[in-house]
Design a protein around this motif. Structure first.
Motif, PDB file in Angstrom:
ATOM      1  N   LEU A 191       0.838  -1.209   0.000  1.00  0.00           N
ATOM      2  CA  LEU A 191       0.000   0.000   0.000  1.00  0.00           C
ATOM      3  C   LEU A 191       0.869   1.254   0.000  1.00  0.00           C
ATOM      4  N   LYS A 192       0.250   2.362  -0.493  1.00  0.00           N
ATOM      5  CA  LYS A 192       0.986   3.627  -0.419  1.00  0.00           C
ATOM      6  C   LYS A 192       1.071   4.075   1.037  1.00  0.00           C
ATOM      7  N   ASP A 193       0.016   3.846   1.775  1.00  0.00           N
ATOM      8  CA  ASP A 193       0.009   4.147   3.214  1.00  0.00           C
ATOM      9  C   ASP A 193      -0.988   3.189   3.860  1.00  0.00           C
ATOM     10  N   TYR A 194      -0.833   2.957   5.135  1.00  0.00           N
ATOM     11  CA  TYR A 194      -1.767   2.000   5.755  1.00  0.00           C
ATOM     12  C   TYR A 194      -3.058   2.672   6.211  1.00  0.00           C
ATOM     13  N   LYS A 195      -3.091   4.007   6.103  1.00  0.00           N
ATOM     14  CA  LYS A 195      -4.340   4.710   6.425  1.00  0.00           C
ATOM     15  C   LYS A 195      -4.797   5.496   5.209  1.00  0.00           C
ATOM     16  N   ASP A 196      -6.098   5.669   5.104  1.00  0.00           N
ATOM     17  CA  ASP A 196      -6.609   6.422   3.961  1.00  0.00           C
ATOM     18  C   ASP A 196      -6.678   7.920   4.277  1.00  0.00           C
ATOM     19  N   GLU A 197      -7.284   8.650   3.367  1.00  0.00           N
ATOM     20  CA  GLU A 197      -7.338  10.113   3.517  1.00  0.00           C
ATOM     21  C   GLU A 197      -8.067  10.520   4.797  1.00  0.00           C
ATOM     22  N   ASP A 198      -8.981   9.660   5.266  1.00  0.00           N
ATOM     23  CA  ASP A 198      -9.759   9.974   6.480  1.00  0.00           C
ATOM     24  C   ASP A 198      -9.113   9.392   7.724  1.00  0.00           C
ATOM     25  N   ASP A 199      -7.863   9.017   7.593  1.00  0.00           N
ATOM     26  CA  ASP A 199      -7.102   8.466   8.714  1.00  0.00           C
ATOM     27  C   ASP A 199      -7.674   7.140   9.220  1.00  0.00           C
ATOM     28  N   GLN A 200      -8.372   6.472   8.329  1.00  0.00           N
ATOM     29  CA  GLN A 200      -8.920   5.162   8.692  1.00  0.00           C
ATOM     30  C   GLN A 200      -7.982   4.063   8.161  1.00  0.00           C
ATOM     31  N   ASP A 231      -6.272   3.122  -5.839  1.00  0.00           N
ATOM     32  CA  ASP A 231      -5.503   4.339  -5.559  1.00  0.00           C
ATOM     33  C   ASP A 231      -4.628   4.179  -4.315  1.00  0.00           C
ATOM     34  N   HIS A 232      -5.030   3.233  -3.463  1.00  0.00           N
ATOM     35  CA  HIS A 232      -4.249   3.027  -2.242  1.00  0.00           C
ATOM     36  C   HIS A 232      -3.101   2.035  -2.446  1.00  0.00           C
ATOM     37  N   VAL A 233      -3.163   1.298  -3.573  1.00  0.00           N
ATOM     38  CA  VAL A 233      -2.175   0.233  -3.793  1.00  0.00           C
ATOM     39  C   VAL A 233      -0.963   0.799  -4.518  1.00  0.00           C
ATOM     40  N   TYR A 234       0.191   0.600  -3.939  1.00  0.00           N
ATOM     41  CA  TYR A 234       1.427   1.076  -4.587  1.00  0.00           C
ATOM     42  C   TYR A 234       1.873   0.072  -5.656  1.00  0.00           C
ATOM     43  N   THR A 235       1.935  -1.186  -5.269  1.00  0.00           N
ATOM     44  CA  THR A 235       2.307  -2.220  -6.239  1.00  0.00           C
ATOM     45  C   THR A 235       1.837  -3.583  -5.748  1.00  0.00           C
ATOM     46  N   VAL A 236       1.758  -4.524  -6.678  1.00  0.00           N
ATOM     47  CA  VAL A 236       1.408  -5.899  -6.310  1.00  0.00           C
ATOM     48  C   VAL A 236       2.535  -6.806  -6.784  1.00  0.00           C
ATOM     49  N   VAL A 237       3.097  -7.580  -5.865  1.00  0.00           N
ATOM     50  CA  VAL A 237       4.165  -8.510  -6.226  1.00  0.00           C
ATOM     51  C   VAL A 237       3.544  -9.890  -6.404  1.00  0.00           C
ATOM     52  N   THR A 238       3.710 -10.442  -7.602  1.00  0.00           N
ATOM     53  CA  THR A 238       3.111 -11.754  -7.875  1.00  0.00           C
ATOM     54  C   THR A 238       4.205 -12.788  -8.093  1.00  0.00           C
ATOM     55  N   ARG A 239       3.736 -14.006  -8.306  1.00  0.00           N
ATOM     56  CA  ARG A 239       4.656 -15.115  -8.549  1.00  0.00           C
ATOM     57  C   ARG A 239       5.560 -14.804  -9.748  1.00  0.00           C
ATOM     58  N   GLU A 240       4.984 -14.184 -10.773  1.00  0.00           N
ATOM     59  CA  GLU A 240       5.749 -13.881 -11.983  1.00  0.00           C
ATOM     60  C   GLU A 240       6.892 -12.918 -11.681  1.00  0.00           C
ATOM     61  N   ASP A 241       6.622 -11.959 -10.784  1.00  0.00           N
ATOM     62  CA  ASP A 241       7.687 -11.000 -10.443  1.00  0.00           C
ATOM     63  C   ASP A 241       8.844 -11.708  -9.764  1.00  0.00           C
ATOM     64  N   VAL A 242       8.510 -12.604  -8.843  1.00  0.00           N
ATOM     65  CA  VAL A 242       9.554 -13.298  -8.101  1.00  0.00           C
ATOM     66  C   VAL A 242      10.341 -14.220  -9.029  1.00  0.00           C
ATOM     67  N   MET A 243       9.634 -14.733 -10.045  1.00  0.00           N
ATOM     68  CA  MET A 243      10.289 -15.706 -10.920  1.00  0.00           C
ATOM     69  C   MET A 243      10.943 -15.059 -12.134  1.00  0.00           C
ATOM     70  N   SER A 244      10.977 -13.731 -12.161  1.00  0.00           N
ATOM     71  CA  SER A 244      11.481 -13.077 -13.372  1.00  0.00           C
ATOM     72  C   SER A 244      12.924 -13.457 -13.664  1.00  0.00           C
ATOM     73  N   LEU A 245      13.717 -13.692 -12.608  1.00  0.00           N
ATOM     74  CA  LEU A 245      15.122 -14.082 -12.805  1.00  0.00           C
ATOM     75  C   LEU A 245      15.196 -15.377 -13.623  1.00  0.00           C
ATOM     76  N   ALA A 246      14.423 -16.367 -13.131  1.00  0.00           N
ATOM     77  CA  ALA A 246      14.466 -17.664 -13.806  1.00  0.00           C
ATOM     78  C   ALA A 246      13.877 -17.562 -15.215  1.00  0.00           C
ATOM     79  N   THR A 247      12.796 -16.784 -15.349  1.00  0.00           N
ATOM     80  CA  THR A 247      12.144 -16.647 -16.653  1.00  0.00           C
ATOM     81  C   THR A 247      13.110 -16.049 -17.671  1.00  0.00           C
ATOM     82  N   GLN A 248      13.802 -14.979 -17.259  1.00  0.00           N
ATOM     83  CA  GLN A 248      14.693 -14.319 -18.200  1.00  0.00           C
ATOM     84  C   GLN A 248      15.890 -15.199 -18.534  1.00  0.00           C
ATOM     85  N   LEU A 249      16.480 -15.834 -17.510  1.00  0.00           N
ATOM     86  CA  LEU A 249      17.624 -16.721 -17.760  1.00  0.00           C
ATOM     87  C   LEU A 249      17.208 -17.839 -18.707  1.00  0.00           C
TER      88      LEU A 249
END
Lengths: 236, 871
Positions: free
Chosen positions: B577-586, B716-734
């Motif tokens: 997440l970009k932050d753990y609280k939203d604009e309303d501090d929730q 809008d609150h999500v900064y990024t999502v790390v998936t299996r494909e991201d973790v495996m990118s090393l092996a995929t590219q090699l």
């Protein structure tokens, strides 16, 4: 033939092996050979004649005594000097020819010419040797006699002072042997080289100026032949 | 007069045409490949070097959390020029079927910095046009004219390009490996860029106005720059001095506290005033009682007067501070003008540390050294093959050599003669190999690079290194090896040659053999007599097995790594997440059953085998369902992942110190256990400890771990999502860049194995031709002779194959470890028992072909060989 002493063999001793297996091959040999002389070392198997020839050729060394060529003692020469000595002064002819199989006749002779600053004319030599028609043949296309002629050509093309021949007819038939002996005789007469030939064939002594008879590593007889005959007159 | 012995060379070559042809082919092939890689590599490197100026590659870039105001940009260090290069990372849907195929990074067309090299087509000129990375296009079979969807909008591909700052497609600089399959960079027109729906990333490239004089200076300037930009951003341009900023922060805290205190005092005085006013009113209502001397009201009147005086005194005291208050307020007001400009540095990558720019040239550099080592080993093996061949020739020609030596040929002349052939063959190989290298193999090498990296166009250049590596060094190797072997042979006296007595051993009697069958002893004798040949055979087999281990081990390693990752991921999805609280501090929450809060941050190593290695530090809740940690852990106690432990040789009980990448702040942890998670180099700790360690709020978190996609999070609150494909990118590219090479390599190995074994067994049989002929004369049948020579060699090959298979696996693991030490990330080389058997099987299949030819060769040896003259 000159009477000047060219080769001196003085008290040369040689033994092989150690302990019980020690065998004395040469037991103090003494003789001299004059320049241009045709000298035969005659003796039965085991008499030490090949060993002596090898020591004269500088490819083996004496345990005691010395060999001197024109006053230069071989034992005083290091390996380089010995190689230079062989290169400048010696020609070798062996019983089994030892030709280079993938060089033709002319090229095998060139192998010897390469070592000399002033080699004989190869074409003329080929004619002298009776090999002109065979000059482009490889050794395996030649008879034994032709191979030995080539080997003699290789040895004498550099016009050596000494021609060492180790049983040059040992592997040849009667007629071919005589042809080869005639050739060596012609070479000796034409170019004036000193020839030292090892043989166990008694008949050959008749064509030599000088015969050294060996037995059990010693000189038994040292004969100057005043009435030598031509090689073609030999019979055995 | 030229040495007539030289005339033998062409005849030798002709006579043994097959043998020398095989040697020539092998050497031309090896030298050709080495030359091709050198020429291709250096031509490409030259193109990369030129590209810095040609395309004006940045000296670095940084990212801010928000767009920098003009004032902030104006207050940036004056030794750099800054260029906007904002981008969006959006979904790429290649076949427009509604499914996400990749992530594409969209830029405007950059004209001032990091310009693009157009490999094919053109740059976009109209709305709806896009130019995408050539490598990504090739990987995904996208062609010019195709329509693709990026971020929900359709574009026509009009150009295939190489962005000069993305020669290697790294999505993030901290990624273990680039990924040109699932990641793309692209250019669109300004109009299209302005309408992209996504999160805009505020990246700025910079160029030093004066070029640094050295790498050390560049690093020094960059280190200084990151600190200054971080301070400038944080203070809105108030200062670039860290100490001043810290002092200012302290002052602001102090001033704020002071004003709060003044405000509290003021409030209190006001309250007291109001209270006094109330009492005053009450007193006035009871004025008659006061006048009547009522003791209670008289006392109240007195008390009121005292309190009023006290209040007045306090008010006066406060009023006396007015100047100071005004000063503090002025100071704070002065700072307010920077408020709008404050920002946060979220990323800083100097050019020299940018993997997207440097990975390709660095990796290409290592190719050359790997190629060098391979070609040295290979030429070394061939040099020994030559030496053994010549050695056998010398034995066969002993009498001739004796004669030549007797008539005055020097050892040097013969040495030069026998060395002429290997040197001639090496020279011929170098000439033809280089011709092939500069023409055919260069293209193979270049296409290999084009298949991995997004490289610009290049021109072939003459290469002095290639000449040294492919001509000078092979010649030296060949000369030295042959010199040693031939010289040691020719050291013998002419007499020994004449007598054909070439043994250098002082042993008088033959070695006694165990009392086994006659044929067994016969074989042992053959083995002992041909020991040199068999030793070279061992090296040849070891070399081929090592190549086979790479050919088989590489895909297996990647598959093994992938399968382990699949079985062993922290979670299939990590929502950051970009932050753990939203604009309303929730608190941002989710109703997904599998979701679990976690924290993550990145630190870097400061020592060990790789300084600056990214380490992900995770914080997990107690009783996490994703990672099992002991219930009791002190705040500084952590688990580390298996790759971290392996790469840095760490174990439970060790202490590690990591630092924040862009500050000097360090953290020290005590390792209490190793977790078998092998996706990355990580540190695991309790979330509470995480928050304490990093000074976060007690209940803060970075995001959610989940087993499936979480649908109820506001994007809008999500900064990024790390998936299996991201973790495996090393092996995929090699897998992608090297996988196709593996089959090719296995084929090459098989051919090489056939040729090397053909040569060596041929040499052994030729050396023994006389003996073979003799046993034929004695009445041995071919079957029996095969059982002597072929069976012996077969046994030797099988033993060597198994022996070297273990050594080759060790070699593979070592080479892989060395490779991984030099790059970010870690995993072990792996080859299964079946893979090892496959390697041995390939080698033995190659030998079966050779053995077949050997049997024919033995059959053809004539009986007369034994009877003819030794010449």
């Amino acid at each position: 033939m000159s009477e000047e002493t060219f080769l001196t063999v003085s008290n040369v001793c040689k033994a092989y092996g150690e302990g019980d297996s020690r065998q004395e091959v040469l037991r103090g040999m003494d003789f001299t050979v004059a320049k241009g002389e045709f000298c035969v070392l005659l003796g039965p198997s085991g008499s030490g004649k090949s060993t002596l020839l090898n020591i004269i050729g500088g490819i083996d060394s004496a345990d005691d005594g010395y060999i001197a060529i024109a006053g230069d003692k071989l034992r005083d020469m290091d390996e380089k000097a010995l190689t230079r000595y062989r290169r400048k002064h010696l020609g070798y002819v062996f019983q089994l020819y030892n030709l280079i199989p993938n060089l033709n006749v002319k090229e095998n002779i060139e192998v010897g010419a390469y070592l000399s600053d002033d080699p004989l004319d190869i074409d003329e030599l080929l004619n002298t040797l009776g090999l002109w028609d065979h000059r482009y043949k490889l050794p395996n296309q030649l008879s034994g006699g032709q191979q030995q002629r080539t080997s003699i050509g290789r040895a004498i093309v550099k016009n050596p002072d000494i021609l060492l021949c180790d049983e040059p007819t040992g592997a040849l038939d009667y007629n071919t042997s005589k042809e080869i002996l005639k050739l060596i005789e012609d070479v000796n007469q034409k170019y004036g080289n000193t020839v030292i030939m090892v043989t166990h064939n008694n008949a050959i002594q008749d064509m030599a100026d000088h015969t050294i008879k060996l037995r059990d590593g010693k000189v038994r007889k040292n004969i100057i032949n005043e009435n030598k005959i031509s090689a073609m007159e030999l019979d055995w | 007069m030229r040495n007539p012995l030289g005339k033998r060379l062409p005849r030798e070559l002709k006579k043994d045409f097959k043998k020398y042809a095989v040697l020539l082919i092998l050497m031309i092939f090896m030298i050709g490949i080495a030359s091709g890689i050198y020429v291709g590599n250096d031509s490409m490197m030259a193109a990369i070097d030129e590209s810095y100026e040609l395309y004006n590659i940045e000296d670095g870039h940084f990212e801010l959390k928000e767009e920098a105001t003009e004032d902030l940009l104006a207050s940036m260090p004056d030794n750099i020029d800054i260029y906007e290069q904002f981008y969006y990372d959006v979904v790429e849907d290649i076949d427009r079927d509604g499914n996400d195929d990749a992530t594409v990074r969209l830029f405007r067309i950059r004209t001032d910095i990091n310009r693009a090299c157009v490999n094919e087509g053109r740059l976009p000129e109209a709305e709806g046009e896009i130019a995408i990375d050539r490598m990504h296009a090739s990987n995904n079979d996208i062609r010019i004219g195709d329509m693709i969807s990026c971020g929900g909008s359709d574009y026509e591909v009009v150009g295939l390009i190489a962005l000069s700052d993305y020669s290697t497609l790294f999505k993030k600089n901290s990624d273990m490996m680039f990924n040109a399959v699932d990641f793309d960079v692209a250019l669109v027109t300004d109009e299209d860029f302005d309408t992209v729906d996504g999160t805009l990333i505020y990246q700025y490239a910079y160029d030093f106005r004066t070029a640094p004089e050295s790498e050390a200076q560049e690093k020094e300037w960059s280190d200084d720059l990151v600190e200054r930009i971080a301070v400038i951003a944080a203070t809105g341009g108030y200062t670039s001095d860290k100490d001043e900023a810290e002092e200012l922060a302290d002052n602001v805290d102090e001033w704020t506290a002071y004003l709060e205190d003044i405000e509290a005092q003021s409030d209190e005085l006001e309250a007291r005033g109001e209270e006094l006013e109330g009492r005053q009113a009450a007193l006035e209502e009871h004025y008659d009682l006061v006048m009547a001397g009522d003791p209670e009201w008289t006392a109240e009147a007195q008390s009121l007067q005292d309190d009023a005086e006290a209040l007045q005194a306090d008010v006066d005291a406060l009023a006396a501070e007015q100047d100071q208050i005004d000063s503090v307020i002025d100071s704070l007001e002065a700072l307010e003008e920077y408020d709008d400009d404050t920002n946060e540095l979220t990323d800083f990558v100097p050019e020299y540390a940018n993997q997207a720019i440097h990975f390709a040239p660095d990796d290409m550099g290592s190719d050359k050294s790997m190629m060098s080592v391979l070609s040295y080993v290979f030429i070394g093996v061939l040099a020994f093959v030559f030496a053994i061949t010549t050695s056998n020739t010398i034995v066969n020609e002993a009498a001739v050599i004796g004669t030549l030596r007797s008539t005055g040929y020097t050892r040097g002349e013969l040495l030069r003669h026998y060395m002429m052939l290997p040197i001639t063959v090496t020279l011929l190989s170098a000439v033809f190999g280089n011709i092939l290298g500069y023409t055919c193999f260069k293209n193979v090498a270049v296409s290999m690079y084009y298949n991995s990296y997004s490289l610009m166009t290049y021109k072939t250049i003459w290469n002095a290194d290639a000449f040294i590596e492919t001509t000078v060094i092979p010649l030296i190797l060949m000369t030295v090896v042959n010199f040693i072997v031939i010289y040691s042979k020719l050291r013998l006296s002419p007499l020994k040659f004449l007598r054909r007595d070439l043994s250098t051993s002082k042993r008088k009697k033959a070695m006694r053999l165990p009392s086994i069958s006659f044929m067994g002893r016969f074989r042992l004798r053959i083995l002992l007599n041909n020991l040199g040949g068999y030793i070279v055979l061992l090296f040849g087999i070891a070399f081929v097995m090592l190549l086979l281990a790479f050919a088989i081990g590489l895909p297996e390693t990647l598959d093994h790594y992938k399968s382990q990752l699949s079985d062993n991921m922290i979670s299939p999805y990590q929502y950051i997440l970009k932050d753990y609280k939203d604009e309303d501090d929730q608190y941002i929450t989710t109703s997904d059953d599998s979701a679990e809060r976690f924290s993550v941050t990145n630190l870097v190593t400061i020592d060990g085998v790789y300084v600056g290695e990214d380490i992900s530090v995770y914080g997990f809740i107690d009783d996490s369902t994703y990672v099992s940690l002991p219930s009791e852990m002190a705040d500084d106690e952590v688990y580390i992942s298996r790759p971290y432990a392996d790469k840095f040789s760490l174990d439970a009980g060790d202490t590690i110190t990591l630092k924040e990448r862009y500050t000097d702040k360090t953290y020290t942890f005590k390792i209490t256990g190793i977790d078998e998670y092998n996706g990355a180099l990580t540190v695991f700790m309790k979330n509470d400890s995480f928050n304490k360690t990093f000074g976060n709020d007690e209940d803060s978190y970075s995001g959610f771990l989940a087993r499936n996609t979480i649908d109820d999070l506001d994007q809008d609150h999500v900064y990024t999502v790390v998936t299996r494909e991201d973790v495996m990118s090393l092996a995929t590219q090699l897998d992608h860049s090297m996988g196709s090479m593996a089959d090719y390599l296995a084929g090459v190995c098989m051919i090489m194995a056939v040729l090397i074994m053909y040569l060596l067994t041929k040499i052994i049989i030729e050396k023994n031709a006389g003996s073979i002929s003799m046993v034929k004369v004695l009445g041995y049948e071919n079957r029996e002779i095969n059982s002597l020579y072929i069976l012996l060699t077969s046994i030797v090959v099988v033993v060597f194959a198994f022996l070297t298979s273990y050594l080759s696996v060790a070699g593979l693991k070592l080479a892989f470890a060395v490779m991984m030490y030099s790059m970010s990330g870690w995993f072990d080389a792996y080859i299964s028992p079946l893979g090892m058997v496959k390697g041995v099987a390939i080698l033995l299949a190659a030998y079966a072909v050779v053995a077949f030819f050997d049997m024919i060769r033995i059959k053809r040896i004539p009986l007369t060989d034994a009877l003819k003259n030794v010449e």
